[in-house]
Design an enzyme around this catalytic site. Structure first.
Site, PDB file in Angstrom:
ATOM      1  N   LYS A 174      39.040  52.075  39.039  1.00 57.34           N
ATOM      2  CA  LYS A 174      40.118  51.738  38.108  1.00 57.34           C
ATOM      3  C   LYS A 174      39.844  52.389  36.756  1.00 57.34           C
ATOM      4  O   LYS A 174      38.696  52.474  36.313  1.00 57.34           O
ATOM      5  CB  LYS A 174      40.181  50.211  37.994  1.00 57.34           C
TER       6      LYS A 174
ATOM      7  N   SER B 110      46.975  44.647  37.658  1.00 54.63           N
ATOM      8  CA  SER B 110      46.673  45.862  36.936  1.00 54.63           C
ATOM      9  C   SER B 110      45.807  46.835  37.725  1.00 54.63           C
ATOM     10  O   SER B 110      45.640  47.979  37.326  1.00 54.63           O
ATOM     11  CB  SER B 110      45.991  45.516  35.612  1.00 54.63           C
ATOM     12  N   SER B 111      45.284  46.423  38.858  1.00 54.39           N
ATOM     13  CA  SER B 111      44.544  47.340  39.727  1.00 54.39           C
ATOM     14  C   SER B 111      45.483  47.972  40.746  1.00 54.39           C
ATOM     15  O   SER B 111      45.102  48.255  41.880  1.00 54.39           O
ATOM     16  CB  SER B 111      43.401  46.596  40.442  1.00 54.39           C
TER      17      SER B 111
ATOM     18  N   ILE C  61      41.170  39.244  36.307  1.00 57.15           N
ATOM     19  CA  ILE C  61      41.059  38.013  35.526  1.00 57.15           C
ATOM     20  C   ILE C  61      42.206  37.079  35.903  1.00 57.15           C
ATOM     21  O   ILE C  61      42.007  35.922  36.169  1.00 57.15           O
ATOM     22  CB  ILE C  61      41.058  38.289  34.008  1.00 57.15           C
ATOM     23  N   GLY C  62      43.420  37.635  35.969  1.00 59.24           N
ATOM     24  CA  GLY C  62      44.594  36.809  36.256  1.00 59.24           C
ATOM     25  C   GLY C  62      45.413  37.288  37.435  1.00 59.24           C
ATOM     26  O   GLY C  62      46.623  37.081  37.467  1.00 59.24           O
ATOM     27  N   GLY C  63      44.785  37.967  38.394  1.00 61.46           N
ATOM     28  CA  GLY C  63      45.501  38.441  39.574  1.00 61.46           C
ATOM     29  C   GLY C  63      45.487  39.946  39.731  1.00 61.46           C
ATOM     30  O   GLY C  63      46.151  40.494  40.614  1.00 61.46           O
ATOM     31  N   SER C  64      44.746  40.639  38.913  1.00 63.96           N
ATOM     32  CA  SER C  64      44.764  42.103  38.892  1.00 63.96           C
ATOM     33  C   SER C  64      44.284  42.772  40.170  1.00 63.96           C
ATOM     34  O   SER C  64      44.638  43.912  40.432  1.00 63.96           O
ATOM     35  CB  SER C  64      43.934  42.626  37.720  1.00 63.96           C
TER      36      SER C  64
END
Length: 157
Positions: free
Chosen positions: A35, A105-106, A126-129
């Site tokens: 990433k 984000s990934s 962190i939050g679903g990435s």
């Protein structure tokens, strides 16, 4: 795309193993995608910010594991969105239907892995990435406990 450096590193790892019969790390010789937020020495880690372009990393977040980093993958600008688009690298779409997002984000990692473009991808969550792109692209991800996979060498840290 880091093909020239990846080929050079693969040859070095082959030569090292031939002479020492020792693996450099758990991912010795495995082609890995990373990433864009991870710093790779000599390459930008922009997270989609044009202002962070042309500022190559000075440390390498993945060197000690023996992996061969051959490509950095796209992220949404700031890495705080559930789709994968930024003004520097553009949009990454879902590999199964380009009318849909690959998630964020990934998202670049999820899309590349779904297309069998990499043996292993390294992202962050962190939050679903990791979980959202994996779900959208039909692949699996592992979300390690915080700091189980170090964040040293990530952009912004």
């Amino acid at each position: 795309v880091l093909y020239e450096d990846a080929r050079k590193q693969a040859k070095e790892l082959d030569a090292e193993f031939a002479s020492t019969k020792t693996l450099r790390g758990p991912f010795h010789g495995v082609p890995v995608s990373v990433k864009d937020n991870y710093q790779i020495e000599g390459y930008d880690a922009t997270i989609g910010f044009t202002a962070w372009a042309n500022n190559p990393g000075k440390k390498d977040a993945c060197a000690s594991a023996g992996a061969i980093i051959f490509v950095k993958t796209n992220v949404p600008q700031t890495m705080l969105a559930f789709e994968c688009s930024n003004p520097l690298w553009g949009r990454t779409t879902n590999p199964w239907n380009n009318k849909y997002t690959c998630g964020g984000s990934s998202g670049g990692e999820g899309a590349l892995l779904a297309m069998d473009g990499s043996a292993l991808g390294i992202g962050s969550d962190i939050g679903g990435s990791l979980r959202i792109p994996a779900s959208y692209c039909g692949v699996y991800s592992l979300k390690p406990t915080a700091e189980r996979v170090g964040s040293i060498g990530t952009q912004g840290r």
